[in-house]
Design a protein around this motif. Structure first.
Motif, PDB file in Angstrom:
ATOM      1  N   VAL A  29      -5.183   1.379  -2.812  1.00  0.00           N
ATOM      2  CA  VAL A  29      -5.400   2.303  -3.588  1.00  0.00           C
ATOM      3  C   VAL A  29      -6.250   2.141  -4.528  1.00  0.00           C
ATOM      4  O   VAL A  29      -5.886   1.927  -5.476  1.00  0.00           O
ATOM      5  CB  VAL A  29      -4.165   2.864  -3.701  1.00  0.00           C
ATOM      6  CG1 VAL A  29      -3.659   3.823  -4.612  1.00  0.00           C
ATOM      7  CG2 VAL A  29      -2.654   2.261  -2.581  1.00  0.00           C
ATOM      8  N   ALA A  69       0.541   3.882  -2.408  1.00  0.00           N
ATOM      9  CA  ALA A  69       0.603   5.537  -2.350  1.00  0.00           C
ATOM     10  C   ALA A  69       1.204   6.726  -3.169  1.00  0.00           C
ATOM     11  O   ALA A  69       1.257   7.485  -3.404  1.00  0.00           O
ATOM     12  CB  ALA A  69      -0.007   5.341  -1.279  1.00  0.00           C
ATOM     13  N   ASN A 118      -4.707   1.775 -10.617  1.00  0.00           N
ATOM     14  CA  ASN A 118      -3.379   1.373  -9.415  1.00  0.00           C
ATOM     15  C   ASN A 118      -4.417  -0.117 -10.292  1.00  0.00           C
ATOM     16  O   ASN A 118      -5.585  -0.607  -9.778  1.00  0.00           O
ATOM     17  CB  ASN A 118      -3.710   1.178  -8.189  1.00  0.00           C
ATOM     18  CG  ASN A 118      -3.595   0.608  -7.346  1.00  0.00           C
ATOM     19  OD1 ASN A 118      -3.197  -0.380  -7.354  1.00  0.00           O
ATOM     20  ND2 ASN A 118      -4.435  -0.482  -6.494  1.00  0.00           N
ATOM     21  N   ARG A 141       0.978  -0.918  -0.002  1.00  0.00           N
ATOM     22  CA  ARG A 141       0.215  -0.374  -0.326  1.00  0.00           C
ATOM     23  C   ARG A 141       0.835   1.711   0.110  1.00  0.00           C
ATOM     24  O   ARG A 141       0.762   2.641   0.048  1.00  0.00           O
ATOM     25  CB  ARG A 141      -0.601  -0.472   1.258  1.00  0.00           C
ATOM     26  CG  ARG A 141      -2.195   1.327   1.102  1.00  0.00           C
ATOM     27  CD  ARG A 141      -2.727   1.492   2.741  1.00  0.00           C
ATOM     28  NE  ARG A 141      -1.540   2.120   3.270  1.00  0.00           N
ATOM     29  CZ  ARG A 141      -1.031   3.220   2.771  1.00  0.00           C
ATOM     30  NH1 ARG A 141      -1.209   3.866   2.206  1.00  0.00           N
ATOM     31  NH2 ARG A 141      -0.708   3.197   4.116  1.00  0.00           N
ATOM     32  N   TYR A 142       1.978   0.923   1.099  1.00  0.00           N
ATOM     33  CA  TYR A 142       2.965   2.828   0.675  1.00  0.00           C
ATOM     34  C   TYR A 142       3.464   2.756  -0.298  1.00  0.00           C
ATOM     35  O   TYR A 142       3.809   3.865  -0.766  1.00  0.00           O
ATOM     36  CB  TYR A 142       4.252   1.850   1.738  1.00  0.00           C
ATOM     37  CG  TYR A 142       4.804   2.929   2.185  1.00  0.00           C
ATOM     38  CD1 TYR A 142       4.469   4.297   3.485  1.00  0.00           C
ATOM     39  CD2 TYR A 142       5.599   3.135   1.538  1.00  0.00           C
ATOM     40  CE1 TYR A 142       5.765   5.033   4.020  1.00  0.00           C
ATOM     41  CE2 TYR A 142       7.052   3.960   1.322  1.00  0.00           C
ATOM     42  CZ  TYR A 142       6.806   4.948   2.575  1.00  0.00           C
ATOM     43  OH  TYR A 142       7.349   5.725   3.212  1.00  0.00           O
TER      44      TYR A 142
END
Ligand code: DNO
Length: 394
Positions: A269, A224, A274, A220-221
């Motif tokens: 996201v 993003a 994505n 996720r990091y």
């Protein structure tokens, strides 16, 4: 869909001239010579792009722009490596190469134990034998606690294998699982490495203590952080599912294995850029995956399609099936993705080795005649489906 082909660059024995003659419209490739984590420059990208265009095709998809291990396990260099990734994406965007495939599998990309599994007709295909895989984990890697990860019937088989495996067999198994299938896709281990097993174990150690949730959070990091570049250049980033779709391999979690995982990563996201590489072969290797239902659900966020099919066998084994067979149902998948109407790039994934492919020195799964045969079959299926669509039959 756009008919594409995975091509390994100017050194590939299969030339762009040959590909044009068999109906390929777009090329799937990467700057294979650039080490993971380094920036892909605009000059290098354009050089390859113009070369492809000089043969009347386009560079349709990057497969892959590899995500460094440090990004996956959140090492100290993570942010610097993400910045490099963003710069590579930006350069791809500037050059107009706008579909980018990657994966988030820790250490090991795809896994197969047998690269020449024989069929009765004299052809061979790739194969996954769960007991041989366990043998590698328990007896060759000697990973601490590995026995706990396998059911009793597999442990029994490992015991039997141990009585018959020769040094040469063991060497071949190492080669199949962590060298020949890996070098050309991720560069962690390459052909010629002196001590591949030791190197591999050191890589696994980097992930000690990283839970499934942590790995998800790291994905996720990463997403993003790179999405603003994708938005700016309209780049469709598309994750490749884990192959095979097992929830754990060598004690490390895998987080793109089934519908629930994919739903999670798309929502984590929630941005059109994505997206997913719909690899029917990887997904169909999991008996719990209803591949057609998944295609229906995820088509709107699919940016790239891999057509291939597997047969799931008893005891955790699977075999790569011909493109007209297996449990993925390619005809139905083609209906779903053609109706999507976005001319999605599609490549036939691995082919069987036929007509001497196995002597051709190709990367495993990427022979010429087998893939050409599969592309012919898929081209026929696509023609029939497009006729159905044109005449309002579906
Ligand atoms: C194997 C491939 C994978 C795939 C990468 C994408 O044949 O499907 O290695 O290219 O996982 O990042």
């Amino acid at each position: 869909m756009e008919k594409t082909w995975r091509w390994f660059g100017r050194k590939d024995r299969i030339t762009l001239e040959m590909l044009r003659q068999i109906g390929v419209e777009g090329i799937v490739t990467a700057l294979h010579e650039i080490p993971n984590g380094e920036i892909w420059t605009l000059d290098d990208i354009n050089d390859l792009k113009f070369y492809i265009e000089s043969y009347g095709m386009r560079w349709s998809v990057v497969e892959s722009l590899p995500v460094s291990e440090e990004i996956k396990y959140a090492g100290t260099q993570r942010d610097r490596l993400i910045e490099n990734y963003k710069l590579s994406l930006e350069n791809l965007g500037k050059a107009g190469v706008k579909t980018v495939c990657y994966n988030f599998m820790p250490v090991l990309d795809w896994a197969r134990t047998d690269l020449k599994h024989p069929w009765e007709d004299g052809t061979t295909s790739l194969y996954f034998d769960y007991a041989r895989f366990a043998y590698f984990d328990i007896k060759i890697l000697q990973r601490e606690g590995a026995e706990k990860d396998f059911p009793a019937y597999i442990l029994e088989k490992v015991g039997e294998l141990d009585k018959t495996m020769t040094d040469a067999d063991r060497h071949e198994l190492v080669d199949n699982i962590i060298v020949k299938t890996q070098g050309f896709v991720n560069g962690n281990i390459s052909e010629g490495d002196k001590e591949p097993v030791r190197k591999f174990k050191a890589l696994l150690d980097l992930y000690k203590g990283i839970s499934r949730d942590q790995l998800r959070e790291n994905l996720r990091y990463f997403l993003a952080a790179v999405m603003p570049v994708c938005d700016k250049y309209d780049i469709n980033l598309c994750i490749h599912p884990d192959d095979p779709p097992m929830r754990e391999v060598f004690g490390l979690s895998r987080i793109v294995t089934d519908a629930e995982d994919i739903r999670w990563m798309l929502n984590a996201v929630d941005n059109f850029h994505n997206g997913l590489t719909f690899c029917a072969g990887s997904l169909s290797a999991g008996a719990y995956n209803d591949v057609v239902a998944m295609a229906k659900e995820f088509a709107p966020r699919t940016h790239f399609v891999h057509l291939r099919s597997c047969n799931v066998l008893p005891e955790g084994n699977f075999i790569e099936a011909p493109h007209t067979g297996g449990r993925a149902n390619l005809v139905e998948l083609i209906r779903i993705f053609e109706k999507e109407g976005r001319n999605l790039p599609m490549r036939v994934d691995h082919g069987k080795d036929i007509l001497g492919d196995s002597e051709g020195g190709y990367n495993p799964g990427y022979g010429f005649y087998g893939r050409m045969w599969a592309l012919g079959q898929v081209t026929g299926m696509m023609a029939a489906v497009n006729d159905e669509i044109k005449n309002n039959k579906i």
